[in-house]
Write a protein that holds these residues in place. Structure first.
Motif, short mmCIF file in Angstrom:
data_model
loop_
_atom_site.label_atom_id
_atom_site.label_comp_id
_atom_site.label_asym_id
_atom_site.label_seq_id
_atom_site.Cartn_x
_atom_site.Cartn_y
_atom_site.Cartn_z
N THR A 149 -6.70 -0.90 -0.88
CA THR A 149 -5.87 -2.10 -0.98
C THR A 149 -6.68 -3.34 -0.57
N THR A 150 -6.27 -4.49 -1.12
CA THR A 150 -6.84 -5.78 -0.72
C THR A 150 -5.69 -6.72 -0.39
N LYS A 151 -5.63 -7.17 0.85
CA LYS A 151 -4.49 -7.93 1.33
C LYS A 151 -4.48 -9.36 0.84
N GLY A 152 -5.68 -9.93 0.55
CA GLY A 152 -5.74 -11.33 0.16
C GLY A 152 -5.06 -11.61 -1.16
N ASP A 153 -5.03 -10.63 -2.06
CA ASP A 153 -4.38 -10.80 -3.35
C ASP A 153 -3.31 -9.75 -3.60
N ASN A 154 -2.99 -8.98 -2.57
CA ASN A 154 -1.91 -8.00 -2.63
C ASN A 154 -2.08 -7.02 -3.80
N ARG A 155 -3.22 -6.36 -3.81
CA ARG A 155 -3.53 -5.45 -4.90
C ARG A 155 -3.87 -4.06 -4.38
N LEU A 156 -3.59 -3.07 -5.21
CA LEU A 156 -4.07 -1.71 -5.02
C LEU A 156 -5.03 -1.41 -6.15
N TRP A 157 -6.25 -0.99 -5.78
CA TRP A 157 -7.30 -0.69 -6.76
C TRP A 157 -7.54 0.82 -6.82
N GLN A 158 -8.13 1.25 -7.93
CA GLN A 158 -8.52 2.65 -8.03
C GLN A 158 -9.89 2.77 -8.68
N LEU A 159 -10.68 3.68 -8.14
CA LEU A 159 -11.96 4.04 -8.72
C LEU A 159 -11.85 5.43 -9.31
N ASP A 194 -0.43 -4.89 -8.74
CA ASP A 194 -0.69 -6.30 -8.47
C ASP A 194 0.65 -7.01 -8.44
N ASP A 195 1.08 -7.46 -7.25
CA ASP A 195 2.42 -8.04 -7.15
C ASP A 195 2.52 -9.40 -7.83
N SER A 196 1.38 -10.04 -8.14
CA SER A 196 1.45 -11.35 -8.80
C SER A 196 1.95 -11.23 -10.23
N LEU A 197 1.95 -10.02 -10.77
CA LEU A 197 2.43 -9.82 -12.14
C LEU A 197 3.89 -9.41 -12.18
N VAL A 198 4.55 -9.42 -11.02
CA VAL A 198 5.96 -9.06 -10.95
C VAL A 198 6.79 -10.33 -10.92
N THR A 199 7.79 -10.42 -11.79
CA THR A 199 8.73 -11.53 -11.72
C THR A 199 9.87 -11.12 -10.80
N GLY A 200 10.37 -12.08 -10.05
CA GLY A 200 11.41 -11.75 -9.08
C GLY A 200 10.78 -11.19 -7.82
N THR A 201 11.49 -10.32 -7.15
CA THR A 201 11.03 -9.75 -5.88
C THR A 201 10.17 -8.52 -6.12
N ALA A 202 8.92 -8.58 -5.68
CA ALA A 202 8.02 -7.44 -5.83
C ALA A 202 8.44 -6.33 -4.88
N PRO A 203 8.34 -5.08 -5.30
CA PRO A 203 8.75 -3.97 -4.42
C PRO A 203 7.76 -3.71 -3.29
N LEU A 204 6.54 -4.23 -3.40
CA LEU A 204 5.51 -3.96 -2.41
C LEU A 204 4.72 -5.23 -2.17
N THR A 205 4.76 -5.75 -0.95
CA THR A 205 4.01 -6.95 -0.60
C THR A 205 3.30 -6.72 0.73
N GLY A 206 2.20 -7.45 0.94
CA GLY A 206 1.47 -7.29 2.19
C GLY A 206 0.80 -5.93 2.30
N VAL A 207 0.14 -5.48 1.24
CA VAL A 207 -0.44 -4.13 1.22
C VAL A 207 -1.42 -3.94 2.37
N ASP A 208 -1.40 -2.75 2.95
CA ASP A 208 -2.27 -2.48 4.09
C ASP A 208 -2.72 -1.02 4.04
N ASN A 209 -2.45 -0.24 5.09
CA ASN A 209 -2.88 1.16 5.13
C ASN A 209 -2.25 1.96 4.00
N VAL A 210 -3.00 2.96 3.52
CA VAL A 210 -2.50 3.82 2.45
C VAL A 210 -2.87 5.26 2.76
#
Length: 385
Positions: free
Chosen positions: A267-277, A289-305
């Motif tokens: 996860t990257t907190k600065g842009d609220n994204r989850l990445w995969q390799l 990527d919560d920036s692509l969600v209209t309305g209320t995103a289900p997941l914000t402030g991504v951190d530990n996974v």
């Protein structure tokens, strides 16, 4: 766990169009949205601990900062953060970092086969702002200092062996670590707004005293291919590790990291994204990527996974509405639990007991908003196998 992109999947309560699928490859085959609760159902009312859970789940407080753990004489640390669980005979152990500077370190709680607390003790001391970390296949805990030129420390969750500083793993603002037993490497995130993703290749697997630190190289796009390049000077002085390799891929605030089945999630907190390799094809892409969600995103402030054997990912929120959200192999993103009345805190250290029936996590600053107000919880219930 199958490789997948949640950008092409279903988000609870959000239409597929809300993600702007036309911007993404594979849009024509996007799964239909699945509005409604996630795999565990809707959250119920808050329990006595202020936690909202699905039906069939219960919570209890394991430890509070500055107070004795259960009936033990051990006082729990301030600002509990990253954590992991370990088998211990018929019982298990939960390890937790302390994100304070100075002092830091990590502690452990021992449980019997019935879940009763039978002990608590310190496993790492006199370090700085230990944030996240990771579990090794040889059952040690990698505790990471989230400070400039910070170290990784290898600690014994059983409290027998002394902790060891691991400078070969690089000196930078460490966050999380995830071990890959197939390629025999450890992935490391960096909590900087222009940070990198690293991997450490030990000279001998199981011994972290020497090896090669590498950084991921890729373009500036959100998907593509990647390679690894050696970091010439892991000591990070006078040139920071992230500035030593041309073409190193920048990530905005690296946080949690998890490995499963030839895939690394981080996860990257600065842009609220989850990445995969995808480690089989050496490609990367966005998973959420919560920036692509209209309305209320289900997941914000991504951190530990962390993840489960069912393929579910559990992502803790730093801020937001203090949830741990589940992301399923069917690409559903939904809240699993919500902590109420602690808006000045963050959720840290999600980890499952070895049998998968209990989830441990902490609210770093609890109801007080102070590092001395941390609370560590256990949630028990019918988790998916």
């Amino acid at each position: 766990m199958e490789r997948r992109s949640f950008l092409r999947g279903a988000v609870v309560g959000t239409s597929a169009a809300a993600f702007g699928f036309t911007l993404w490859q594979g849009a024509a085959s996007a799964a239909p949205a699945q509005p409604g609760p996630g795999p565990y159902g809707a959250l119920g009312p808050a329990d006595a601990n202020g936690i909202q859970l699905p039906a069939g789940f219960t919570s209890r407080v394991i430890a509070r900062s500055g107070q004795r753990v259960g009936t033990t004489s051990y006082t729990w640390h301030n600002a509990p953060d990253g954590g992991a669980c370990y088998s211990d005979g018929t019982g298990w152990i939960y390890v937790s970092n302390s994100e304070i500077n100075p002092s830091g370190g990590a502690s452990a709680v021992r449980f019997s086969s019935t879940g009763a607390i039978t002990g608590a003790y310190r496993i790492l001391s006199n370090t700085r702002q230990n944030c996240a970390g990771g579990k090794t296949p040889w059952n040690t805990w990698l505790s990471c200092e989230e400070v400039s030129l910070g170290f990784v420390y290898e600690a014994d969750p059983y409290g027998v062996n002394a902790s060891v500083q691991r400078p070969a793993m690089g000196r930078f603002k460490h966050e999380a670590a995830a071990a890959d037993p197939v390629r025999k490497v450890i992935y490391l995130t960096e909590d900087e707004s222009n940070g990198c993703l690293y991997r450490f290749v030990p000279t001998t697997w199981g011994n972290l005293s020497s090896g090669t630190l590498q950084v991921l190289r890729a373009g500036t796009a959100t998907s593509g291919s990647f390679t690894w390049a050696n970091v010439p000077d892991p000591d990070g002085s006078p040139t920071l590790t992230r500035d030593q390799v041309s073409g190193a891929k920048r990530f905005n605030g690296g946080e949690g990291c998890h490995y499963a089945n030839d895939t690394v999630w981080f996860t990257t907190k600065g842009d609220n994204r989850l990445w995969q390799l995808n480690l089989l094809t050496n490609t990367y892409e966005l998973a959420y990527d919560d920036s692509l969600v209209t309305g209320t995103a289900p997941l914000t402030g991504v951190d530990n996974v962390t993840g489960t054997t069912s393929g579910d990912l559990f992502v803790a929120e730093d801020g937001g509405n203090m949830e741990i959200c589940v992301i399923t192999p069917a690409d559903v993103v939904a809240p699993f639990l919500r902590v109420n009345g602690q808006s000045s805190s963050e959720i840290c250290g999600p980890a499952f007991s070895p049998d998968g029936t209990r989830l441990y996590f902490s609210s770093q600053r609890g109801t007080t908003g102070s590092s001395s107000g941390g609370i560590t919880y256990e949630v028990k219930g019918p988790f998916r196998a």
